[in-house]
Design a protein around this motif. Structure first.
Motif, PDB file in Angstrom:
ATOM      1  N   GLY A 160       0.607  -1.317   0.004  1.00  0.00           N
ATOM      2  CA  GLY A 160       0.088  -0.063  -0.062  1.00  0.00           C
ATOM      3  C   GLY A 160       0.860   1.200  -0.040  1.00  0.00           C
ATOM      4  O   GLY A 160       1.918   1.015   0.281  1.00  0.00           O
ATOM      5  N   LYS A 161       0.340   2.297  -0.208  1.00  0.00           N
ATOM      6  CA  LYS A 161       0.899   3.811  -0.416  1.00  0.00           C
ATOM      7  C   LYS A 161       0.468   4.438   1.012  1.00  0.00           C
ATOM      8  O   LYS A 161      -0.523   4.372   1.567  1.00  0.00           O
ATOM      9  CB  LYS A 161       0.197   4.514  -1.370  1.00  0.00           C
ATOM     10  CG  LYS A 161       0.772   5.657  -2.077  1.00  0.00           C
ATOM     11  CD  LYS A 161       0.498   5.913  -3.221  1.00  0.00           C
ATOM     12  CE  LYS A 161       0.870   5.674  -4.542  1.00  0.00           C
ATOM     13  NZ  LYS A 161       2.153   5.461  -5.076  1.00  0.00           N
ATOM     14  N   ASP A 187      -3.232   4.438   1.500  1.00  0.00           N
ATOM     15  CA  ASP A 187      -3.926   3.216   2.034  1.00  0.00           C
ATOM     16  C   ASP A 187      -3.302   3.020   3.597  1.00  0.00           C
ATOM     17  O   ASP A 187      -3.954   2.171   4.172  1.00  0.00           O
ATOM     18  CB  ASP A 187      -3.441   2.032   1.440  1.00  0.00           C
ATOM     19  CG  ASP A 187      -3.479   2.148  -0.351  1.00  0.00           C
ATOM     20  OD1 ASP A 187      -4.702   2.414  -0.651  1.00  0.00           O
ATOM     21  OD2 ASP A 187      -2.509   2.206  -0.958  1.00  0.00           O
TER      22      ASP A 187
END
Length: 153
Positions: free
Chosen positions: A51-52, A56
């Protein structure tokens, strides 16, 4: 207390030492230096934290991913050296955070790695460091860290 004793006292579980996924080695010794290739947040079950950060994952989850990346680096050190007690000191950390362009908390995220190194190696676990953002990382992993350690025989 040595690094192996600290690791045991902290009751930390190392993931399996990562294997290269392209044309490189995970660790390369040159003289007293051990260069560790980029590692991601590998969990004991073999999956990665994805994820970022800032989209996220929040900063706290990003720092947890960086800490997990540190555990993967420790697994590589142990696999390559046989014992973490052969580490003299952490020389340099280069941390990449998968994040959007306007995210500015990369140092707080990479502290997850740096704090773990201090816990395991004491003040010898604190070295020079860079913490930067990346628009993407391989496989969408949240964090990638490479490091250089001074080692002894």
């Amino acid at each position: 207390m040595g690094a192996e004793e600290r690791l045991a006292a902290l009751k930390l579980e190392l993931p399996p030492a990562p294997k290269p996924v392209a044309t490189y080695v995970t660790a390369l010794r040159v003289g007293e230096g051990l260069y560790i290739s980029g590692h991601g947040p590998l969990k004991p079950d073999g999956t990665l934290i994805l994820g970022k950060v800032g989209v996220d994952l929040d900063v706290e989850a990003g720092a947890a991913a960086a800490r997990q990346t540190g555990l993967a680096v420790l697994a590589t050190l142990k696999d390559h050296l046989g014992s973490l007690d052969r580490v003299v000191r952490l020389v340099k950390t280069f941390g990449l955070v998968n994040c959007p362009a306007d995210f500015t908390e990369q140092p707080k995220v990479i502290n997850g790695f740096s704090d773990l190194m201090r816990e395991v190696f004491g003040e010898a676990g604190v070295g020079a460091r860079s913490a930067v953002g990346a628009g993407s990382l391989p496989g969408n992993m949240a964090v990638e860290v490479e490091a250089i350690f001074q080692i002894k025989d």
